[in-house]
Write a protein that holds these residues in place. Structure first.
Motif, PDB file in Angstrom:
ATOM      1  N   PHE A 511      12.170   6.351   4.468  1.00 53.69           N
ATOM      2  CA  PHE A 511      11.147   6.926   3.926  1.00 53.69           C
ATOM      3  C   PHE A 511       9.906   6.506   3.256  1.00 53.69           C
ATOM      4  O   PHE A 511       9.305   6.532   3.083  1.00 53.69           O
ATOM      5  N   GLY A 512      10.705   5.605   2.525  1.00 53.31           N
ATOM      6  CA  GLY A 512       9.334   4.568   1.572  1.00 53.31           C
ATOM      7  C   GLY A 512       7.796   3.999   2.986  1.00 53.31           C
ATOM      8  O   GLY A 512       6.400   4.111   2.036  1.00 53.31           O
ATOM      9  N   LEU A 513       8.535   3.572   3.663  1.00 53.12           N
ATOM     10  CA  LEU A 513       7.537   3.266   5.540  1.00 53.12           C
ATOM     11  C   LEU A 513       6.879   4.153   5.662  1.00 53.12           C
ATOM     12  O   LEU A 513       5.505   3.797   5.594  1.00 53.12           O
ATOM     13  N   LYS A 514       7.703   5.437   5.784  1.00 51.85           N
ATOM     14  CA  LYS A 514       6.893   6.522   5.786  1.00 51.85           C
ATOM     15  C   LYS A 514       5.425   7.020   5.283  1.00 51.85           C
ATOM     16  O   LYS A 514       4.071   7.143   5.861  1.00 51.85           O
ATOM     17  N   MET A 515       6.124   7.049   3.933  1.00 47.58           N
ATOM     18  CA  MET A 515       4.790   7.491   2.708  1.00 47.58           C
ATOM     19  C   MET A 515       3.561   6.432   2.962  1.00 47.58           C
ATOM     20  O   MET A 515       2.598   6.626   2.196  1.00 47.58           O
ATOM     21  N   LYS A 516       4.618   4.919   3.167  1.00 46.16           N
ATOM     22  CA  LYS A 516       3.343   3.915   2.895  1.00 46.16           C
ATOM     23  C   LYS A 516       1.570   4.200   3.711  1.00 46.16           C
ATOM     24  O   LYS A 516       0.785   3.540   3.094  1.00 46.16           O
ATOM     25  N   LYS A 517       2.413   4.349   5.089  1.00 49.51           N
ATOM     26  CA  LYS A 517       1.116   4.930   5.899  1.00 49.51           C
ATOM     27  C   LYS A 517      -0.259   5.585   4.914  1.00 49.51           C
ATOM     28  O   LYS A 517      -0.379   6.138   5.509  1.00 49.51           O
ATOM     29  N   THR A 518       0.337   6.584   4.284  1.00 47.09           N
ATOM     30  CA  THR A 518      -0.082   7.432   4.022  1.00 47.09           C
ATOM     31  C   THR A 518      -1.455   7.227   2.702  1.00 47.09           C
ATOM     32  O   THR A 518      -1.822   7.999   2.023  1.00 47.09           O
ATOM     33  N   PHE A 519      -1.013   5.728   2.148  1.00 44.53           N
ATOM     34  CA  PHE A 519      -1.175   5.374   0.513  1.00 44.53           C
ATOM     35  C   PHE A 519      -2.591   4.697   1.089  1.00 44.53           C
ATOM     36  O   PHE A 519      -2.995   4.021   2.128  1.00 44.53           O
ATOM     37  N   TYR A 520      -3.908   4.466  -0.056  1.00 50.98           N
ATOM     38  CA  TYR A 520      -4.934   3.765   0.217  1.00 50.98           C
ATOM     39  C   TYR A 520      -4.536   2.622   0.003  1.00 50.98           C
ATOM     40  O   TYR A 520      -4.204   1.824  -1.230  1.00 50.98           O
ATOM     41  N   ILE A 521      -4.574   1.248   0.264  1.00 53.27           N
ATOM     42  CA  ILE A 521      -3.482  -0.235   0.361  1.00 53.27           C
ATOM     43  C   ILE A 521      -4.585  -1.077   0.092  1.00 53.27           C
ATOM     44  O   ILE A 521      -5.239  -1.395   1.038  1.00 53.27           O
ATOM     45  N   PRO A 522      -5.713  -2.151  -1.138  1.00 50.51           N
ATOM     46  CA  PRO A 522      -6.165  -2.615  -1.328  1.00 50.51           C
ATOM     47  C   PRO A 522      -5.780  -3.910  -0.884  1.00 50.51           C
ATOM     48  O   PRO A 522      -4.878  -4.104  -0.959  1.00 50.51           O
ATOM     49  N   GLN A 523      -6.507  -4.810  -0.619  1.00 51.35           N
ATOM     50  CA  GLN A 523      -6.311  -6.033  -0.108  1.00 51.35           C
ATOM     51  C   GLN A 523      -6.820  -7.316  -1.540  1.00 51.35           C
ATOM     52  O   GLN A 523      -5.852  -8.151  -1.837  1.00 51.35           O
ATOM     53  N   ASN A 524      -7.642  -6.886  -1.875  1.00 49.54           N
ATOM     54  CA  ASN A 524      -7.668  -7.487  -3.107  1.00 49.54           C
ATOM     55  C   ASN A 524      -8.199  -6.705  -4.376  1.00 49.54           C
ATOM     56  O   ASN A 524      -8.720  -5.386  -3.926  1.00 49.54           O
ATOM     57  N   LEU A 525      -8.327  -7.134  -5.611  1.00 49.05           N
ATOM     58  CA  LEU A 525      -9.407  -6.061  -6.671  1.00 49.05           C
ATOM     59  C   LEU A 525     -10.532  -5.848  -6.420  1.00 49.05           C
ATOM     60  O   LEU A 525     -10.372  -4.853  -6.598  1.00 49.05           O
ATOM     61  N   ASP A 526     -11.171  -6.775  -5.902  1.00 51.45           N
ATOM     62  CA  ASP A 526     -12.850  -6.578  -5.248  1.00 51.45           C
ATOM     63  C   ASP A 526     -12.510  -5.168  -4.740  1.00 51.45           C
ATOM     64  O   ASP A 526     -13.811  -4.236  -4.641  1.00 51.45           O
TER      65      ASP A 526
END
Length: 577
Positions: A511-526
């Motif tokens: 479930f978490g893996l499916k949900m993760k696809k809907t997140f915005y995930i920055p590669q760094n703080l910038d």
């Protein structure tokens, strides 16, 4: 550690001392001694279980002990503990050690940690003090068969008896027998003159998730809801959660609550003094023997709902303590059909007929009107600013979860809030974050308090760390977090999530893996400022439809609400019209 906490800790210590006296634990040590004769041994885990073990037995007479280790020595390592040499968990890999014997009640979790971080010496064996002797196994076998015969006489159900013979242990079969008798008695009771008494046990107000269940039962004349019983946390190296804060929290909700250790002397209030018929637990970790479902099953039905919307993998979620508690419950109410299968594996309760899919009661908060207090918490000023929640997890230590990026991000987000007055912020730290920052040596108490004060004094920010946080969710525009449960809880709102990932983080379940696809995930703080700008100012939320699809496919929310479904299930099981 405070003196008061030491009293609470001593209750768990005494439980283990009594266990060693009652069981043939000496025989276990003798068996391990023969198994590892002339082997160099390191004992891993120096919690309350080890304290009781080392105080009850002369371990040096059984093993050639090279030293002891524990994750709590990662940043603060003494030279010795209980007269044994102490190793930092990352320092014994190159030592001449033949076998590591785990002295915790969750050896599988420790083994997973060691393999994950490569701290185990090459060709080193791993064992546990928990393995039973042949005599104990035989006695369990005889007890189990006698209980199965008792269950068969009560039910005359041969197929179910055979299934329980395969999949249940003695305690679980005994609990099943107890629940049959409790249900029989409750069905016969005249509910008009003697309503069913319901007790909620709570350790941390921040994890309170039964509000809708509580409200429905409170308004049903067939039930009498007892004062919430606040149970002090007694985990090693952690000061118990303030009971006065717990009681005040419920008072503000119009709920009566009582202290589970009112004299502050380590003597806990026995649950049976409340004469409950139904008991709801908050979380499945360590509980006192007298409070355990095994004991409670003699006079009440025990239930639980996960305090968090589960998204982490089985290895990170499960433990022996969880399995023992869960396997002896009457019912565990699950978030979704997927989570029913997840708990079957994570808590090892497949074939035990404990799980019931009802949805997650906290989701009922989304149907309730917003308390104006939380609108004011946002400090919007004259015009409504885009609203951002930053919610860091507590796991800055390396104890398996390792979700938190707080040490790397704490100054960035404070500075970002200071320099971006066009946004409104709520800093929502995990309730344990303060404790971890201090215990891990990252901040002193004064430094943490100063940090919190810096947030609170900003004209566009506030801090909130209590349990009634769903009005913050409902009134926000975006969540930025590295947590776990918040992901599932907030995703249901359809609003965007900026997820702060890290390589060492524990894994997601399906479930978490499916949900993760809907997140915005920055590669760094910038990348974070532009990501926030795109989502909140440019309104470029290109994953919104993906989230809506996920909610329709993966979430379970009954039309009448989760609280209603849980209470209706209980009513039906007890023949309440």
């Amino acid at each position: 550690m405070t003196q008061d906490f030491k009293k609470f800790e001593n209750k768990e210590y005494t439980d283990y001392i009594n266990l060693f006296k009652k069981s043939s634990f000496k025989k276990r040590l003798e068996n391990l001694s023969k198994k590892y004769k002339n082997k160099k041994v390191l004992i891993y885990g120096n919690g309350i279980f080890f304290d009781a073990l080392a105080d009850s037995f002369d371990l040096n007479s059984y093993f050639n002990i090279k030293g002891v280790s524990d994750i709590r020595y990662l940043h603060n390592k003494p030279d010795s503990y209980k007269n044994f040499k102490v190793f930092n968990p990352y320092d014994f890999k190159n030592e001449n050690i033949d076998v590591i014997i785990c002295s915790t009640i969750n050896p599988a979790q420790i083994y997973f940690f060691m393999k994950k971080h490569g701290v185990m010496p090459d060709k080193c064996l791993f064992d546990s003090f928990l393995d039973k002797t042949k005599n104990e196994v035989f006695n369990d076998f005889m007890l189990k068969n006698s209980l199965l015969l008792k269950y068969l006489k009560l039910t005359l159900n041969i197929p179910k008896t055979l299934k329980y013979a395969l999949f249940l242990n003695s305690d679980e079969i005994n609990s099943k027998i107890n629940y049959l008798n409790v249900i029989k008695n409750l069905k016969k009771r005249n509910k008009k003159t003697h309503p069913l008494r319901v007790l909620f046990i709570v350790e941390e107000n921040a994890k309170w998730g039964y509000q809708s269940v509580y409200d429905i039962l409170k308004n049903d004349p067939n039930f009498e809801v007892l004062p919430v019983l606040c149970y002090p946390i007694i985990t090693k190296d952690r000061e118990y959660y303030s009971q006065s804060e717990n009681i005040e929290f419920f008072k503000n909700l119009g709920i009566e609550a009582v202290d589970g250790c009112p004299k502050n002397d380590g003597n806990f209030t026995p649950i049976d003094t409340f004469k409950p018929d139904i008991v709801f637990y908050q979380q499945p970790w360590y509980v006192l023997d007298d409070w355990h479902p095994c004991a409670v099953s003699k006079y009440a039905l025990s239930c639980i709902v996960s305090y968090g919307y589960s998204s982490i993998d089985v290895k990170s979620w499960g433990s022996i303590a969880v399995q023992n508690l869960s396997g002896n419950l009457w019912k565990m109410f699950c978030e979704s059909p997927y989570h029913k299968t997840f708990y079957e594996k994570a808590a090892k309760i497949k074939h035990k007929e404990i799980l019931k899919t009802t949805g997650y009661p906290k989701m009922d908060y989304y149907k309730e009107p917003v308390n104006p207090y939380f609108e004011a918490l946002w400090k919007d000023g004259k015009s409504k600013r885009p609203r951002i929640i930053w919610a860091p997890h507590h796991s800055i230590d390396q104890r398996g979860l390792e979700m938190s990026n707080f040490m790397e991000h704490y100054r960035f987000f404070l500075d970002f809030a200071k320099n971006n007055k066009n946004y409104s912020f709520i800093f929502k730290p995990h309730p344990m974050l303060e404790f971890k920052c201090i215990s891990e040596g990252f901040m002193t108490k004064d430094e943490y308090d100063t940090y919190i004060q810096e947030w609170n004094t900003l004209e566009n920010a506030s801090v909130w760390d209590k349990g009634d946080y769903f009005d913050i969710f409902k009134t926000s525009d975006i969540l930025i977090t590295d947590c776990s449960s918040f992901l599932g809880e907030y995703c249901f709102s359809q609003k965007p999530i900026i997820f702060l990932d890290k390589n060492s983080r524990c894994g997601f379940n399906d479930f978490g893996l499916k949900m993760k696809k809907t997140f915005y995930i920055p590669q760094n703080l910038d990348e974070i400022p532009q990501m926030i700008y795109d989502l909140l100012i440019n309104k470029n939320d290109y994953k919104k439809e993906q989230r809506i699809k996920l909610i329709k496919q993966e979430y379970f929310y009954p039309s009448g609400g989760v609280g209603k479904m849980i209470t209706e299930f209980i009513r039906k099981e007890l023949d309440i019209q």
